[in-house]
Design an enzyme around this catalytic site. Structure first.
Site, short mmCIF file in Angstrom:
data_model
loop_
_atom_site.label_atom_id
_atom_site.label_comp_id
_atom_site.label_asym_id
_atom_site.label_seq_id
_atom_site.Cartn_x
_atom_site.Cartn_y
_atom_site.Cartn_z
N GLU A 77 0.73 -0.75 0.19
CA GLU A 77 -0.54 0.07 0.10
C GLU A 77 0.90 0.97 -0.30
O GLU A 77 0.06 2.24 0.09
CB GLU A 77 -1.39 -0.04 1.59
CG GLU A 77 -2.29 -1.20 0.80
CD GLU A 77 -3.18 -0.81 2.08
OE1 GLU A 77 -4.51 -0.59 1.59
OE2 GLU A 77 -2.64 -0.80 3.21
N HIS A 96 -1.49 5.60 8.08
CA HIS A 96 -1.84 4.47 7.59
C HIS A 96 -2.89 3.00 8.61
O HIS A 96 -1.57 2.50 8.57
CB HIS A 96 -2.12 3.56 6.32
CG HIS A 96 -3.46 3.07 5.78
ND1 HIS A 96 -4.52 2.77 5.97
CD2 HIS A 96 -3.14 1.43 5.18
CE1 HIS A 96 -5.21 1.90 5.55
NE2 HIS A 96 -4.71 1.16 5.21
N HIS A 161 -12.38 -0.77 5.51
CA HIS A 161 -10.77 -0.54 5.24
C HIS A 161 -9.48 -0.38 6.53
O HIS A 161 -8.79 -0.43 7.83
CB HIS A 161 -10.05 0.08 3.72
CG HIS A 161 -8.46 0.06 4.06
ND1 HIS A 161 -8.17 0.29 3.15
CD2 HIS A 161 -7.41 -0.87 4.81
CE1 HIS A 161 -7.13 -0.19 2.76
NE2 HIS A 161 -6.81 -0.62 3.83
ZN LIG Z 1 -4.43 -1.06 4.94
#
Ligand SMILES: [Zn+2]
Length: 230
Positions: A77, A96, A161
């Protein structure tokens, strides 16, 4: 100390703080700092929990996904970080995480309200929600799309998510991630009381943001978080 050691140390501290605050999802989630020479982002290698990140496990990843310095496998990611940095020259740090209350709040479709101090850091405006996919953000196109949804704000929910927070430096982005999770948890507790919730209005929220979460206070809070690390 060479600057690369400093930045690796910073990413290590941010990662460990997030891990210590239960922002880790086993081996998933990451924090990054902008490379001062514009080569990309310094971020933990994959395969480790956030709490395990030592400076030697932080590497430099280019916007193309190439590991330019350091070792270890790269997170899929990385475009979340590289594309936000490209879109937002004012951003020096990105987090994140798959923060449990933030994920639940966004999935429930509940609007985050400033029911305590914490959410006044973000609201107003409404925290944007990225809904193009609930899957991983593994292409530059998806990274750009997340950056577009983030706009000029400091946070975005990746629905089903996780969350993304940004700041002028990684210290601020990290503190923002902890605050957003706290705000989401307090929202849940507020709703759970089944009363008639009230929250801070927009004008006062902006004043509180400056009184409580000004730059000096955020960095003082960061120093506290560093001192709490085991
Ligand atoms: Zn993630």
């Amino acid at each position: 100390m060479p600057i690369t050691e400093d930045i690796r140390g910073l990413v290590s501290l941010a990662s460990r703080i997030l891990g210590q605050a239960d922002q880790g999802d086993f081996i998933w989630g990451h924090a990054s700092a902008r490379d001062s020479d514009g080569r990309g982002v310094w971020i933990k290698q994959s395969g480790l929990g956030l709490a395990e990140v030592t400076p030697d496990r932080v590497h430099l990843v280019s916007p193309e996904g190439e590991v330019l310095a350091g070792e270890g496998p790269r997170h899929l990611e990385f475009p979340i970080h590289t594309e936000i940095m490209l879109a937002r020259p004012d951003v020096g740090g990105v987090v994140h995480a798959h923060s449990p209350h933030a994920v639940a709040l966004a999935a429930a479709g509940v609007e985050l309200r400033p029911v305590s101090h914490a959410a006044t850091y973000f609201v107003p405006p409404s925290v944007p929600r990225f809904t193009e996919t609930t899957d991983l953000i593994i292409t530059p196109e998806l990274g750009r799309s997340v950056a577009k949804t983030l706009g000029d704000g400091s946070a975005v929910f990746l629905v089903n998510h996780g969350l993304v927070t940004v700041g002028p430096d990684l210290q601020t982005a990290t503190f923002a991630a902890l605050l957003l999770e706290t705000a989401a948890e307090q929202m849940l507790r507020t709703i759970a009381y089944r009363g008639e919730p009230v929250w801070t209005n927009d004008d006062e929220a902006l004043i509180k943001r400056e009184h409580i979460y000004n730059d000096a206070a955020v960095h003082t809070a960061w120093d506290y978080l560093v001192r709490q690390l085991p």
